[in-house]
Design a protein around this motif. Sequence first.
Motif, PDB file in Angstrom:
ATOM      1  N   LEU A 160       0.845  -1.189   0.000  1.00 44.00           N
ATOM      2  CA  LEU A 160       0.000   0.000   0.000  1.00 44.00           C
ATOM      3  C   LEU A 160       0.879   1.237   0.000  1.00 44.00           C
ATOM      4  N   PRO A 161       0.571   2.233  -0.840  1.00 43.15           N
ATOM      5  CA  PRO A 161       1.409   3.427  -0.917  1.00 43.15           C
ATOM      6  C   PRO A 161       1.299   4.317   0.317  1.00 43.15           C
ATOM      7  N   ARG A 162       0.271   4.139   1.095  1.00 40.34           N
ATOM      8  CA  ARG A 162       0.075   4.929   2.325  1.00 40.34           C
ATOM      9  C   ARG A 162      -0.806   4.112   3.270  1.00 40.34           C
ATOM     10  N   GLU A 163      -0.927   4.561   4.476  1.00 39.13           N
ATOM     11  CA  GLU A 163      -1.768   3.872   5.449  1.00 39.13           C
ATOM     12  C   GLU A 163      -3.201   3.837   4.933  1.00 39.13           C
ATOM     13  N   SER A 164      -3.810   2.651   4.947  1.00 36.47           N
ATOM     14  CA  SER A 164      -5.144   2.482   4.374  1.00 36.47           C
ATOM     15  C   SER A 164      -5.923   1.432   5.144  1.00 36.47           C
ATOM     16  N   ARG A 165      -7.214   1.474   4.984  1.00 35.08           N
ATOM     17  CA  ARG A 165      -8.072   0.395   5.491  1.00 35.08           C
ATOM     18  C   ARG A 165      -8.211  -0.619   4.373  1.00 35.08           C
ATOM     19  N   VAL A 166      -8.092  -1.880   4.721  1.00 37.09           N
ATOM     20  CA  VAL A 166      -8.147  -2.948   3.731  1.00 37.09           C
ATOM     21  C   VAL A 166      -9.205  -3.960   4.159  1.00 37.09           C
ATOM     22  N   PHE A 167     -10.010  -4.390   3.204  1.00 34.59           N
ATOM     23  CA  PHE A 167     -11.007  -5.433   3.433  1.00 34.59           C
ATOM     24  C   PHE A 167     -10.626  -6.635   2.584  1.00 34.59           C
ATOM     25  N   VAL A 168     -10.551  -7.805   3.198  1.00 40.42           N
ATOM     26  CA  VAL A 168     -10.182  -9.033   2.496  1.00 40.42           C
ATOM     27  C   VAL A 168     -11.311 -10.044   2.685  1.00 40.42           C
TER      28      VAL A 168
END
Length: 99
Positions: free
Chosen positions: A69-77
């Motif tokens: 990820l290029p920056r802090e992010s929320r991710v849903f898997v």
Amino acid sequence: AAVADDETGVFWLCLEDFMRVFDRVYACRIFPRSKPRAVVYGEWDASSAGGCLNYACSWRQNPQFVLYLPRESRVFVAITQPPLLGSIGERDYLSIGVC
């Protein structure tokens, strides 16, 4: 028994009937098209199924994915299995682990 509410297809089902017919409930989150997304399809088969961490010699054979990820992010898997036929007690779902 299901009770039809109107012509739209909306209906009510008592909890006891629901639990007799269904064994899982999925709450889905719909994301706007403007959000970046990636879909990766893969599968475990006889050559790639290494088991869980208890199988030190083979677990590394499991399919692996790295997410940058290029920056802090929320991710849903979401990890899913195809639906299986048969009554709930006869279905043989495989366990899925995420490390």
